[in-house]
Design a protein around this motif. Structure first.
Motif, mmCIF file in Angstrom:
data_model
loop_
_atom_site.group_PDB
_atom_site.id
_atom_site.type_symbol
_atom_site.label_atom_id
_atom_site.label_comp_id
_atom_site.label_asym_id
_atom_site.label_seq_id
_atom_site.Cartn_x
_atom_site.Cartn_y
_atom_site.Cartn_z
ATOM 1 N N ALA A 146 0.816 -1.207 0.000
ATOM 2 C CA ALA A 146 0.000 0.000 0.000
ATOM 3 C C ALA A 146 0.857 1.267 0.000
ATOM 4 O O ALA A 146 0.453 2.296 -0.553
ATOM 5 C CB ALA A 146 -0.935 -0.002 1.200
ATOM 6 N N LYS A 147 2.030 1.224 0.603
ATOM 7 C CA LYS A 147 2.902 2.399 0.629
ATOM 8 C C LYS A 147 3.260 2.829 -0.787
ATOM 9 O O LYS A 147 3.247 4.014 -1.120
ATOM 10 C CB LYS A 147 4.169 2.108 1.444
ATOM 11 N N TRP A 148 3.584 1.854 -1.625
ATOM 12 C CA TRP A 148 3.924 2.180 -3.012
ATOM 13 C C TRP A 148 2.694 2.684 -3.758
ATOM 14 O O TRP A 148 2.752 3.680 -4.472
ATOM 15 C CB TRP A 148 4.511 0.954 -3.711
ATOM 16 N N ALA A 149 1.568 2.012 -3.581
ATOM 17 C CA ALA A 149 0.339 2.397 -4.269
ATOM 18 C C ALA A 149 -0.116 3.800 -3.886
ATOM 19 O O ALA A 149 -0.680 4.523 -4.704
ATOM 20 C CB ALA A 149 -0.761 1.385 -3.975
ATOM 21 N N PHE A 150 0.158 4.204 -2.637
ATOM 22 C CA PHE A 150 -0.227 5.532 -2.169
ATOM 23 C C PHE A 150 0.839 6.596 -2.462
ATOM 24 O O PHE A 150 0.654 7.767 -2.146
ATOM 25 C CB PHE A 150 -0.505 5.512 -0.667
ATOM 26 N N GLY A 151 1.958 6.184 -3.047
ATOM 27 C CA GLY A 151 2.988 7.148 -3.400
ATOM 28 C C GLY A 151 3.872 7.587 -2.258
ATOM 29 O O GLY A 151 4.430 8.690 -2.277
ATOM 30 N N THR A 152 4.050 6.740 -1.248
ATOM 31 C CA THR A 152 4.891 7.079 -0.101
ATOM 32 C C THR A 152 6.346 7.233 -0.538
ATOM 33 O O THR A 152 6.890 6.387 -1.250
ATOM 34 C CB THR A 152 4.805 5.979 0.975
ATOM 35 N N LYS A 153 6.963 8.308 -0.123
ATOM 36 C CA LYS A 153 8.347 8.581 -0.497
ATOM 37 C C LYS A 153 9.250 7.406 -0.139
ATOM 38 O O LYS A 153 9.099 6.786 0.905
ATOM 39 C CB LYS A 153 8.862 9.846 0.208
ATOM 40 N N SER A 154 10.199 7.137 -0.995
ATOM 41 C CA SER A 154 11.216 6.086 -0.859
ATOM 42 C C SER A 154 10.675 4.681 -1.088
ATOM 43 O O SER A 154 11.420 3.711 -1.035
ATOM 44 C CB SER A 154 11.908 6.134 0.519
#
Length: 294
Positions: free
Chosen positions: A91-99
């Motif tokens: 989900a972090k990647w899907a939500f555009g979380t930095k790094s």
């Protein structure tokens, strides 16, 4: 809706409502074809899924229906990837979380499986030229043991396959599904605040929940709906309950960012067409993500 369904606002708050749930990445299956090849239950692990597809192939049954004209093979990659990596990390990647990075063990496995399964003949030879609804029609006509699709096509599949239609959480290391919901809000400057709030109340009502469920959607209040045992609708309710208990729903990769859908379509078509490999696929997807999220 902020404050819960039924709460009116005073003009300064903006109530929010998550009304209808969508699940993508679940596994539809044809019970009649499963019985034909000696399969008695839906697979719960990736190894079991692969073993079942091998049985189908040996018996002359198409293992997995797929239409990739619009890039829907990317949902296979995401389903495998997020199951391996875990919903929170995916989900972090899907939500555009930095790094965050798409270059994970799970996504590399998903891309490689797409290549391997295509090479083994587990997909239709025409997958890249068939759109999603074309694949739905083919699956409903009995072409394919398995089919990865969302709950919005459940009614079509159920109407076509009747009692032979089944649905399960995508098999893997952890229980996850690609999903989203329809969000509604009331502007603080709305001239018809109470009418809008009444609509949001209705959306959460047992009456609206039943109407939504009849159309293949998962309502906010699943306690007010039911389905006959052994039906694909009952399977959907069971799967949704499992996914909520594990917090396993992950946003669509193709929405992160807005240009990602085009990239995933092109890159999955290249994979299936034999013009790319897993590493190139991962790199192209991450490059598109970095252009927007840094």
């Amino acid at each position: 809706m902020a404050g819960g369904p039924g709460r009116r606002h005073d003009g300064n708050r903006i109530p929010l409502c998550r009304a209808l749930r969508f699940l993508r990445g679940g596994l539809f299956y044809n019970k009649a074809l499963a019985a034909k090849v000696g399969i008695t239950a839906a697979p719960t692990t990736l190894d079991e899924l692969e073993a079942d597809m091998a049985k189908a192939k040996d018996a002359g049954v198409l293992p997995l229906q797929l239409g990739n004209a619009q890039g829907h093979a990317s949902f296979l990659v995401q389903s495998i990837g997020q199951s391996e990596d875990g919903a929170a990390a995916a989900a972090k990647w899907a939500f555009g979380t930095k790094s965050a990075s798409f270059d994970t063990d799970g996504n590399k496995l998903g891309a490689q499986k797409l290549l391997d399964w295509n090479a083994k003949g587990y997909f239709p030879a025409t997958a890249n030229s068939v759109d999603l609804q074309g694949a739905v029609a083919k699956f409903g006509a009995g072409e394919g043991l398995f089919f990865v699709d969302g709950n919005w096509d459940a009614s079509k599949i159920s109407d076509a396959l009747k009692a032979d239609a089944g649905f399960a959480v995508f098999p893997g290391k952890t229980q996850t599904a690609i999903g989203s919901s329809v969000g509604y809000a009331i502007s603080a400057k709305s001239k018809n605040k109470h009418a809008a709030a009444a609509f949001l109340d209705f959306v959460h009502s047992p009456e609206a929940s039943k109407l939504a469920f009849e159309q293949g959607f998962l309502p906010a209040d699943t306690a007010s709906v039911s389905a006959a045992s052994g039906t694909v609708q009952q399977d959907l309710l069971t799967a949704f309950g499992q996914l909520r208990s594990t917090n396993g729903i992950v946003p669509f990769n193709n929405n992160a960012p807005a240009t990602m859908d085009k990239t995933l379509t092109a890159e999955t078509q290249r994979l299936i067409g034999g013009q790319s490999d897993a590493a190139a696929f991962i790199g192209a997807v991450q490059d598109n993500w970095v252009k927007v999220h840094g």
